[in-house]
Design a protein around this motif. Structure first.
Motif, PDB file in Angstrom:
ATOM      1  N   ILE A   1     -22.900  21.338  15.991  1.00 48.80           N
ATOM      2  CA  ILE A   1     -22.158  22.463  16.567  1.00 48.80           C
ATOM      3  C   ILE A   1     -22.052  23.590  15.547  1.00 48.80           C
ATOM      4  N   VAL A   2     -21.718  23.256  14.314  1.00 43.62           N
ATOM      5  CA  VAL A   2     -21.601  24.275  13.260  1.00 43.62           C
ATOM      6  C   VAL A   2     -22.941  24.976  13.048  1.00 43.62           C
ATOM      7  N   ILE A   3     -24.014  24.214  12.953  1.00 42.22           N
ATOM      8  CA  ILE A   3     -25.345  24.796  12.733  1.00 42.22           C
ATOM      9  C   ILE A   3     -25.750  25.674  13.907  1.00 42.22           C
ATOM     10  N   GLU A   4     -25.520  25.197  15.126  1.00 40.40           N
ATOM     11  CA  GLU A   4     -25.855  25.989  16.322  1.00 40.40           C
ATOM     12  C   GLU A   4     -25.036  27.279  16.375  1.00 40.40           C
ATOM     13  N   ALA A   5     -23.761  27.195  16.050  1.00 40.58           N
ATOM     14  CA  ALA A   5     -22.916  28.399  16.059  1.00 40.58           C
ATOM     15  C   ALA A   5     -23.421  29.413  15.035  1.00 40.58           C
ATOM     16  N   LEU A   6     -23.778  28.944  13.854  1.00 42.47           N
ATOM     17  CA  LEU A   6     -24.292  29.855  12.826  1.00 42.47           C
ATOM     18  C   LEU A   6     -25.629  30.466  13.240  1.00 42.47           C
ATOM     19  N   ASN A   7     -26.445  29.699  13.950  1.00 41.13           N
ATOM     20  CA  ASN A   7     -27.750  30.204  14.402  1.00 41.13           C
ATOM     21  C   ASN A   7     -27.646  31.124  15.609  1.00 41.13           C
ATOM     22  N   LYS A   8     -26.746  30.820  16.532  1.00 41.94           N
ATOM     23  CA  LYS A   8     -26.705  31.556  17.797  1.00 41.94           C
ATOM     24  C   LYS A   8     -25.765  32.763  17.749  1.00 41.94           C
ATOM     25  N   LEU A   9     -24.661  32.645  17.023  1.00 38.57           N
ATOM     26  CA  LEU A   9     -23.685  33.727  16.953  1.00 38.57           C
ATOM     27  C   LEU A   9     -23.895  34.464  15.627  1.00 38.57           C
ATOM     28  N   ASP A  10     -23.677  35.731  15.612  1.00 37.21           N
ATOM     29  CA  ASP A  10     -23.849  36.511  14.385  1.00 37.21           C
ATOM     30  C   ASP A  10     -22.561  36.407  13.561  1.00 37.21           C
ATOM     31  N   LEU A  11     -22.408  35.276  12.878  1.00 32.30           N
ATOM     32  CA  LEU A  11     -21.147  34.974  12.208  1.00 32.30           C
ATOM     33  C   LEU A  11     -21.196  35.279  10.712  1.00 32.30           C
ATOM     34  N   ASP A  12     -20.084  35.771  10.228  1.00 33.60           N
ATOM     35  CA  ASP A  12     -19.881  35.854   8.790  1.00 33.60           C
ATOM     36  C   ASP A  12     -19.243  34.564   8.281  1.00 33.60           C
ATOM     37  N   LEU A  13     -18.394  33.968   9.124  1.00 42.43           N
ATOM     38  CA  LEU A  13     -17.712  32.720   8.769  1.00 42.43           C
ATOM     39  C   LEU A  13     -17.480  31.878  10.010  1.00 42.43           C
ATOM     40  N   ILE A  14     -17.561  30.574   9.821  1.00 38.11           N
ATOM     41  CA  ILE A  14     -17.050  29.651  10.823  1.00 38.11           C
ATOM     42  C   ILE A  14     -15.940  28.872  10.131  1.00 38.11           C
ATOM     43  N   ILE A  15     -14.793  28.849  10.748  1.00 43.92           N
ATOM     44  CA  ILE A  15     -13.607  28.233  10.164  1.00 43.92           C
ATOM     45  C   ILE A  15     -13.307  26.952  10.928  1.00 43.92           C
ATOM     46  N   LEU A  16     -13.389  25.835  10.220  1.00 36.30           N
ATOM     47  CA  LEU A  16     -13.101  24.537  10.804  1.00 36.30           C
ATOM     48  C   LEU A  16     -11.634  24.220  10.552  1.00 36.30           C
ATOM     49  N   VAL A  17     -10.935  23.860  11.613  1.00 35.73           N
ATOM     50  CA  VAL A  17      -9.496  23.646  11.512  1.00 35.73           C
ATOM     51  C   VAL A  17      -9.143  22.251  12.015  1.00 35.73           C
ATOM     52  N   PRO A  18      -9.041  21.287  11.095  1.00 39.45           N
ATOM     53  CA  PRO A  18      -8.589  19.969  11.539  1.00 39.45           C
ATOM     54  C   PRO A  18      -7.111  20.020  11.912  1.00 39.45           C
ATOM     55  N   THR A  19      -6.771  19.364  12.995  1.00 39.99           N
ATOM     56  CA  THR A  19      -5.379  19.341  13.451  1.00 39.99           C
ATOM     57  C   THR A  19      -4.548  18.406  12.580  1.00 39.99           C
ATOM     58  N   PHE A  20      -3.269  18.705  12.480  1.00 38.73           N
ATOM     59  CA  PHE A  20      -2.345  17.697  11.952  1.00 38.73           C
ATOM     60  C   PHE A  20      -2.280  16.588  12.998  1.00 38.73           C
ATOM     61  N   LEU A  21      -2.010  16.990  14.229  1.00 34.54           N
ATOM     62  CA  LEU A  21      -2.059  16.104  15.388  1.00 34.54           C
ATOM     63  C   LEU A  21      -2.244  16.985  16.606  1.00 34.54           C
TER      64      LEU A  21
END
Length: 178
Positions: A20-40
């Motif tokens: 998903i991260v690789i596809e997002a970086l390839n398909k969307l013109d992103l400067d950053l992708i921010i991964l946010v793990p939940t506490f819960l």
């Protein structure tokens, strides 16, 4: 600046998350992708791995990706955090021109149950990750990432299959798994 926010339990991190991260970086013109793990996750009662174990695994797995940031925002809150709160915080912090919000097809199907969903949709452009077994023909006028890897964290937790865990964190997952 264009960012994408990709949140989740990541319990545990698996190869579909990487894809998903690789596809997002390839398909969307992103400067950053921010991964946010939940506490819960606000819609769950528990997680298998602790918040800090999940944060560690996610950080270790993506440490070599220069456009990937792992945010400890929700974990540091030490409570379930609604997506709208995280979106508003990250937008204030990064001040992007455009913000994408990545969710799986399973979450898209229950988006109407999310807290302040209308505000979320006003704040971001939704990106849905398609997945086998979910109604993938309903995404008119919505960006999609076609991943379709047949794995879910839920299934992975039921029967820990390390073949779905990225190589660089396999030993850590084995160590943390109770």
């Amino acid at each position: 600046m264009q960012i994408a926010i990709f949140g989740g339990s990541f319990d545990p991190v698996h190869i579909a998350h990487e894809t998903i991260v690789i596809e997002a970086l390839n398909k969307l013109d992103l400067d950053l992708i921010i991964l946010v793990p939940t506490f819960l996750n606000p819609q769950k009662i528990t997680s298998h791995l602790s918040p800090n174990e999940r944060l560690y695994l996610l950080s270790k797995n993506f440490k070599d990706h220069e456009k990937v940031i792992v945010s400890d925002y929700e974990i540091n809150k030490n409570r379930p955090v609604y997506s709208i709160e995280t979106i508003q915080y990250l937008k204030e912090h990064y001040k992007p021109d455009k913000t994408y919000f990545i969710i799986g097809a399973d979450n898209y199907e229950k988006l109407n149950t999310w807290y302040k969903v209308d505000e979320i949709l006003d704040e971001v452009e939704l990106v849905v990750v398609t997945r086998n077994g979910f109604c993938n023909d309903i995404y008119d006028n919505i960006l999609t990432l076609d991943v379709d890897i047949d794995i879910s964290s839920t299934e992975l937790r039921k029967n820990l299959d390390l073949s779905f865990v990225p190589d660089k964190i396999k030993d850590d997952v084995k160590k943390f798994w109770h």
